[in-house]
Write an enzyme that holds these catalytic residues in place. Sequence first.
Site, short mmCIF file in Angstrom:
data_model
loop_
_atom_site.label_atom_id
_atom_site.label_comp_id
_atom_site.label_asym_id
_atom_site.label_seq_id
_atom_site.Cartn_x
_atom_site.Cartn_y
_atom_site.Cartn_z
N HIS A 45 -20.70 9.73 15.47
CA HIS A 45 -21.86 10.54 15.11
C HIS A 45 -21.52 11.36 13.86
CE1 HIS A 45 -25.56 12.75 15.64
NE2 HIS A 45 -24.89 13.84 15.33
N MET A 73 -28.76 1.71 16.72
CA MET A 73 -29.93 2.60 16.77
C MET A 73 -30.79 2.36 18.01
SD MET A 73 -29.64 4.38 14.03
CE MET A 73 -31.21 4.94 13.46
N ASN A 82 -18.91 6.17 20.52
CA ASN A 82 -19.92 6.24 19.46
C ASN A 82 -19.40 7.11 18.33
OD1 ASN A 82 -22.62 6.05 18.28
ND2 ASN A 82 -22.91 8.18 18.91
N GLY A 94 -23.49 -1.49 8.43
CA GLY A 94 -22.21 -1.89 8.99
C GLY A 94 -20.98 -1.43 8.23
C1 GRF Z 1 -23.33 6.21 10.37
O1 GRF Z 1 -23.64 7.37 9.66
C2 GRF Z 1 -22.99 6.55 11.79
O2 GRF Z 1 -22.36 7.78 11.93
C3 GRF Z 1 -24.35 6.60 12.42
O3 GRF Z 1 -25.08 5.57 11.80
C4 GRF Z 1 -24.54 5.30 10.51
C5 GRF Z 1 -24.22 3.84 10.45
O4 GRF Z 1 -23.81 3.39 9.19
N1 GRF Z 1 -24.25 6.55 13.87
P1 GRF Z 1 -23.16 1.95 9.02
O5 GRF Z 1 -24.14 0.93 9.56
O6 GRF Z 1 -21.85 1.92 9.76
O7 GRF Z 1 -22.97 1.77 7.54
#
Ligand code: GRF
Length: 205
Positions: free
Chosen positions: A112, A93, A110, A15
């Site tokens: 990425h 995810m 989203n 997060g």
């Molecule tokens: C990030 O690298 C984001 O780009 C990808 O998943 C990761 C999530 O990290 N989709 P976090 O949970 O926000 O620390």
Amino acid sequence: MKDKINIAVLVSGGGTNLQALIDAVGSVITSGVIKLVVSNNRSAYALKRAEDAGIKSVCITKADFGGAAGMEAELVRVLEAEKIDLIVLAGFMSILSADFTQRFEKRIINIHPSLIPSFCGEGYYGLRVHEAALKKGVKVTGATVHFVNEIPDGGEIIMQKAVRVLDGDTPESLQKRVMRLAEWKILPKAVEKVSAELLKKEQQA
Ligand code: GRF
């Protein structure tokens, strides 16, 4: 008249992007409020971040709702009950169905961790994205915020930021730099951009 867009942030893990959004509300983000955090993983640290920020959170797992379809039905129910206008996938995810993405067309975004169209689509998530970038030998990578449609990482691009790949980078070091220099910067800006546009539309309606 409505003066803020209601935002839900969907998470699965640490997060840090959620944290960047929480920290940006009131400064970078002025057109929306984070009304809800949804996790599909009960042990996500993101849930603690929501709690610390006083944001309502719910956990909706495939296991609790009998699979992907049940999870999505519950997600729709909760998002509608909370009158959510904008859904932000921040490290969520789970691939959402075409039914879901069409229901919330141009209302799901989203983040990425690459410059789309490089290193994106099915199978490109987490460290795998950075492993692929290093394997290819690109000298520049970055992050992309895009609208979500039925094609994984295929929706319209909203914002991108480039990050240099350095000699000796590992997938882990590259991931950290992309997060710090790109993801945490452009996600709040993109959320504000889309929220402001949605708000304008609502006010004109
Ligand atoms: C990030 O690298 C984001 O780009 C990808 O998943 C990761 C999530 O990290 N989709 P976090 O949970 O926000 O620390």
